[in-house]
Design a protein around this motif. Structure first.
Motif, short mmCIF file in Angstrom:
data_model
loop_
_atom_site.label_atom_id
_atom_site.label_comp_id
_atom_site.label_asym_id
_atom_site.label_seq_id
_atom_site.Cartn_x
_atom_site.Cartn_y
_atom_site.Cartn_z
N VAL A 205 0.85 -1.20 0.00
CA VAL A 205 0.00 0.00 0.00
C VAL A 205 0.88 1.25 0.00
O VAL A 205 0.65 2.21 -0.73
CB VAL A 205 -0.93 0.00 1.24
N ALA A 208 2.23 1.77 -3.39
CA ALA A 208 1.23 2.14 -4.39
C ALA A 208 0.84 3.62 -4.29
O ALA A 208 0.62 4.28 -5.31
CB ALA A 208 0.00 1.27 -4.22
N GLY A 209 0.75 4.15 -3.07
CA GLY A 209 0.27 5.51 -2.94
C GLY A 209 1.33 6.52 -2.57
O GLY A 209 1.06 7.70 -2.43
N HIS A 211 3.03 6.57 0.32
CA HIS A 211 2.78 6.97 1.71
C HIS A 211 4.03 6.84 2.59
O HIS A 211 5.01 6.22 2.20
CB HIS A 211 1.67 6.11 2.29
N ALA A 414 -1.86 0.39 -9.82
CA ALA A 414 -2.48 1.37 -8.93
C ALA A 414 -1.90 2.76 -9.18
O ALA A 414 -2.63 3.76 -9.15
CB ALA A 414 -2.28 0.96 -7.48
N ARG A 415 -0.62 2.83 -9.46
CA ARG A 415 -0.02 4.14 -9.73
C ARG A 415 -0.54 4.71 -11.05
O ARG A 415 -0.76 5.91 -11.17
CB ARG A 415 1.51 4.03 -9.78
N GLN A 418 -3.83 6.28 -10.58
CA GLN A 418 -3.70 7.60 -9.95
C GLN A 418 -3.29 8.66 -10.97
O GLN A 418 -3.83 9.77 -11.00
CB GLN A 418 -2.64 7.56 -8.84
N MET A 433 1.10 11.64 -6.33
CA MET A 433 0.55 10.39 -5.83
C MET A 433 -0.55 10.70 -4.80
O MET A 433 -0.65 11.82 -4.32
CB MET A 433 1.65 9.58 -5.14
N ASN A 434 -1.30 9.68 -4.45
CA ASN A 434 -2.37 9.86 -3.45
C ASN A 434 -1.85 10.51 -2.18
O ASN A 434 -2.52 11.33 -1.58
CB ASN A 434 -2.98 8.50 -3.10
N ARG A 475 -6.39 9.55 2.30
CA ARG A 475 -5.42 9.27 1.23
C ARG A 475 -5.09 7.78 1.16
O ARG A 475 -5.02 7.20 0.09
CB ARG A 475 -4.13 10.06 1.47
N THR A 479 -5.80 4.91 -1.84
CA THR A 479 -4.83 3.96 -2.39
C THR A 479 -5.36 2.54 -2.31
O THR A 479 -5.20 1.75 -3.24
CB THR A 479 -3.50 4.07 -1.63
N ASP A 482 -7.71 2.03 -5.02
CA ASP A 482 -7.00 1.92 -6.30
C ASP A 482 -6.40 0.52 -6.47
O ASP A 482 -6.42 -0.05 -7.55
CB ASP A 482 -5.90 2.97 -6.41
#
Ligand SMILES: Nc1ncnc2c1ncn2[C@@H]1O[C@H](COP(=O)(O)OP(=O)(O)O)[C@@H](O)[C@H]1O
Ligand SMILES: [Mg+2]
Length: 509
Positions: A205, A208-209, A211, A414-415, A418, A433-434, A475, A479, A482
């Motif tokens: 995760v 992907a986002g 974070h 997932a990216r 976004q 990104m998220n 956020r 993700t 997504d």
């Protein structure tokens, strides 16, 4: 007559044009450099004198004054050697003012007249491109400078003599060729990790986002191992991010040789590193680890062992994506958009909660140890996971079915979702990104459904989430949606995102 050769001075990742003016007048022999030179620039005198002698030129008798203009801009580094030498040769009529033909010059001279590479060749060449100019540099800097594009006229010479011959048309030097992109091969694979399913999910995760993530667990549970697997599941840098990263690396002297990479940086400074080393600064306002991690990951292992001052200073770049370094005269800014990944033991002995191994100060020592991280810093971790000790039976399991390649494929999907969504909702803006969504756009992109909103509202109350915490949950939930391929943020996503939130020990006391 005043001879002028242009070069550059660096201010963060920006370059500014500097005129190197040389005047030779009658009088008592002297060689002075003015215009806020630092020690390395002042010492250029000795290197230039020796290098000119090396090609059979003695400095003329009389007063040589070198002025670096604008005079109020600090000049640092050894790259002024070459422009000073060229300006002196112009003042001596060895070169004509047109010989350089609209090119900046930068490079360090050896006593034998050899030209040595210096940091920042790419930044100088990009500045030259912006000014419609060319660049003269050391041969070894050529492959790096050539990344600025084919329309920048670059001369990369091995030494002063061959440069002179080239400028006079006696012997031509070949234009430099941009070095190849060398993507690093990442050998650490997720397949090596047994068990730790929730930590692996959290890492996916996070990737992907974009974070920030904190892992907490006893020593030897695999935290450092998990962290080293993150680069392997991140997609390569986008072109724009890559260029920004290369500029920072160029100034840090890490591109010498010209080999660039699209692999996302993974920086893991030791906890004894000083604040200037991490944030940037020092006498020359150099970039720190946060900027070298631009577009990639900054991994702080044993987080509470970092000095408090350093940890607090991290808060600003985490929020703004830039590291601003205050200098006496001005501020220098470097890009610093990174993902923060951190690992820590729950207490000093590391075995909190383990009756057989915990020290006799538990649980008091945990509050002390975890309290070294301030509430605002905890607040900036979107995802906090416990990494418990793996059991012996877990270690005997066969390797997991999927490795980094499969996870990376999902992260990439997932990216892409976004990026496409961002381009559709905010055309013309730089995609983020998220993890960096903000304000109206965050509401529009990550607004949950009715059930999700109800859960988020009640959790905000009961978990006493700050406004920042609330937005970070949104956020992460985006993700998660997504990754699942859901167009809307649903209650399940909010629930999972909330499970990653950790209350700081300050709030628990
Ligand atoms: N889940 C795991 N699967 C396989 N080996 C593991 C796992 N966790 C730990 N190890 C082994 O233990 C070693 C130490 O792990 P490390 O990541 O350094 O622990 P930590 O950083 O949490 O103290 C690893 O190099 C690895 O050999
Ligand atoms: Mg470790």
């Amino acid at each position: 007559m005043v001879a002028v050769v242009q070069t550059v001075a660096f201010e963060g990742v920006d370059a500014r044009t500097v005129d190197v003016q040389v005047q030779i007048t009658d009088g008592i022999a002297a060689f002075t450099v003015v215009g806020l030179p630092d020690k390395a620039v002042s010492e250029a005198r000795e290197r230039v004198r020796a290098a000119l002698k090396g090609i059979g030129l003695s400095l003329p008798p009389g007063r040589i004054t070198v002025n670096l203009s604008p005079a109020d801009l600090p000049k640092e580094g050894s790259h002024y050697d070459l422009p000073v030498a060229l300006a002196i040769m112009t003042a001596m009529d060895v070169l004509s003012p047109d010989d350089l033909g609209g090119r900046f010059a930068m490079g360090e001279l050896g006593l034998d007249g050899s030209l040595r590479p210096v940091a920042g060749a790419l930044v100088a060449a990009m500045h030259a491109a912006g000014c419609d100019m060319g660049l003269v540099c050391a041969e070894a800097s050529g492959p790096e400078a050539a990344w600025a594009g084919e329309n920048v006229d670059i001369i990369a010479a091995p030494n002063l003599l061959s440069l002179l011959s080239h400028l006079k048309g006696r012997q031509m030097l070949l234009p430099p060729v941009a070095a190849a992109i060398e993507d690093a091969e990442i050998t650490a694979d997720m397949i090596d990790i047994k068990g730790q399913e929730s930590a692996k999910r959290a890492l996916e995760v996070t990737a992907a986002g974009g974070h920030n993530m904190l892992m907490m667990g006893p020593p030897g549970s695999g935290k450092s191992m998990l962290a080293s697997r993150l680069p392997g599941i991140l997609p390569p840098l986008e072109a724009r991010e890559a260029l920004e990263g290369w500029m920072v690396a160029s100034l840090a002297g890490e591109l010498l040789g010209g080999n660039v990479t699209r692999t996302r940086p993974f920086r893991d400074p030791h906890h004894s590193a000083s604040m200037p080393a991490i944030i940037g600064g020092g006498q020359r306002a150099k970039s720190g680890e946060v900027s070298l991690a631009h577009g990639g990951v900054l991994f702080l292992d044993e987080l509470p062992e970092f000095s408090r001052q350093t940890l607090e200073a991290l808060r600003q770049p985490i929020e703004s994506g830039r590291a601003v370094i205050a200098r006496a005269a001005a501020h220098v800014t470097y890009p610093a958009r990174f993902q923060l990944l951190a690992a820590m033991n729950p207490c000093r002995c590391g075995y909190l909660g383990d009756v057989t191994q915990a020290c006799n100060r538990a649980p008091r020592c945990a509050a002390d140890y975890q309290g070294k991280i301030s509430g605002p810093l905890y607040d900036r971790f979107d995802i906090c996971v416990d990494v418990p000790q793996v059991s012996a039976s877990d270690l005997h399991l066969p390797p997991p079915a999927e490795g980094s390649a499969e996870i990376a494929a999902r992260v990439k999907l997932a990216r892409n979702i976004q990026l496409e969504r961002f381009a559709a909702m905010a055309p013309g803006q730089q995609p983020v990104m998220n993890a960096q969504l903000d304000g109206k756009l965050l509401e529009a992109i990550a607004g949950p459904d009715k059930a999700g909103r109800a859960l988020l509202l009640s959790a905000t109350e009961s978990m006493r989430l700050s406004a920042r915490g609330y937005h970070r949950v949104l956020r992460v939930a985006r993700t998660l949606a997504d990754l699942a391929g859901d167009a809307n943020v649903l209650k399940v996503h909010i629930a999972e995102a909330l499970s990653y939130r950790r209350l700081s020990p300050h709030a628990l006391k």
